[in-house]
Design an enzyme around this catalytic site. Structure first.
Site, mmCIF file in Angstrom:
data_model
loop_
_atom_site.group_PDB
_atom_site.id
_atom_site.type_symbol
_atom_site.label_atom_id
_atom_site.label_comp_id
_atom_site.label_asym_id
_atom_site.label_seq_id
_atom_site.Cartn_x
_atom_site.Cartn_y
_atom_site.Cartn_z
ATOM 1 N N ASP A 1 0.831 -1.207 0.000
ATOM 2 C CA ASP A 1 0.000 0.000 0.000
ATOM 3 C C ASP A 1 0.868 1.260 0.000
ATOM 4 O O ASP A 1 1.993 1.252 0.498
ATOM 5 C CB ASP A 1 -0.898 -0.005 1.243
ATOM 6 C CG ASP A 1 -2.032 0.986 1.139
ATOM 7 O OD1 ASP A 1 -2.377 1.409 0.010
ATOM 8 O OD2 ASP A 1 -2.591 1.361 2.191
ATOM 9 N N ASN B 1 -10.625 -2.666 -6.254
ATOM 10 C CA ASN B 1 -9.819 -1.759 -7.078
ATOM 11 C C ASN B 1 -10.423 -1.500 -8.456
ATOM 12 O O ASN B 1 -10.070 -0.527 -9.122
ATOM 13 C CB ASN B 1 -8.396 -2.290 -7.248
ATOM 14 C CG ASN B 1 -7.543 -2.143 -6.005
ATOM 15 O OD1 ASN B 1 -6.548 -2.844 -5.836
ATOM 16 N ND2 ASN B 1 -7.909 -1.234 -5.110
#
Length: 255
Positions: free
Chosen positions: A27, A75
């Site tokens: 991340d 996503n």
């Protein structure tokens, strides 16, 4: 960074206490780019370089399983331009990495709803899986179009279908049987989960498999996650006592 942490290197690790399975939520790519007034895709490109370094180092360390959360089911909701750029980057990475995986004896796998990926990328993934199938070093798994809740629902449906077909009975269902219907069948549960980028959640990743995993969170963004940052996480893991519901004394008596 303190003087002690800056001097960390591979020799500080105990090879017998490395995690057998390391999972990473990569991340912070977009935030890394934004902080430098760069397009988000530049953060992802820099992140690919980190992937290459971490994969190679984990293989050399002798870690048997490495699972990377590369693209979540959620996503797909990102801006179309970013998703398209990520797919192009993924295709380029897979094609580029197969020779490296062959040199390093790495076996490649994927987990997730791969049917949602573009067909050309599915083909590249299938080729990489096939090309590396005989390798017996580290197993590298990319989680793509992956969601933990979705995985559990799919596993429940698959078991139910077996019951309806008369191939299983309800009474056959236990933890081991259920785990065999997950994407990660034949892969041990992670010993350690690392999440970079400063967030402190698991974001729908390996919900079943992380039940007894050690968790390590770092503010360092994925593009800046160096080998020394990896060593810091592994040293932190090696300092912990894994009890699996037992007392510390019981664990020590079993050693």
């Amino acid at each position: 960074m303190t003087e002690k942490s800056s001097s960390i290197d591979r020799s500080d690790l105990l090879s017998e206490r490395l995690p057998g399975h390391l999972a990473i939520i990569m991340d912070g790519n977009g935030r890394w780019a934004k902080a430098r007034m760069l397009p988000r895709i530049m953060g992802h490109r820099k992140g690919v370089q980190t992937v290459q370094a971490i994969v190679e180092e984990c293989s050399e360390l002798g870690i048997k399983f490495l699972t990377l959360y590369a693209f979540s089911a959620e996503n797909w909701l990102r801006p179309k331009t970013e998703v398209t750029a990520l797919m192009m980057l993924l295709k380029k990475y897979i094609k580029m990495e197969v020779p490296r995986m062959m040199r390093n004896n790495i076996r490649f796998r994927t987990i997730g709803n791969l049917k949602e990926l573009p067909e050309d990328i599915q083909a590249e993934l299938e080729n990489a899986i096939s090309e590396t199938a005989s390798n017996n070093g580290m197993t590298l798994t990319l989680a793509l179009s992956y969601g933990g809740r979705q995985e559990l629902v799919n596993a429940a449906k698959s078991f139910a279908a077996k019951v309806i077909a008369g191939e299983q009975r309800i009474d056959d269902l236990d933890e081991s049987t259920f785990a065999s219907f997950l994407y990660t069948d034949n892969i041990p549960d992670p010993d350690l989960l690392i999440r970079t980028g400063g967030e402190m959640r698991i974001s729908n990743f390996l919900l079943w498999q992380l039940a007894y995993s050690e968790l390590y969170f770092t503010e360092t963004s994925w593009p800046e996650f160096s080998l020394k940052e990896l060593y810091k996480a592994l040293l932190d893991y090696q300092a912990r006592e894994r009890r699996f519901g037992l007392t510390g004394e019981q664990v020590r008596n079993l050693m």
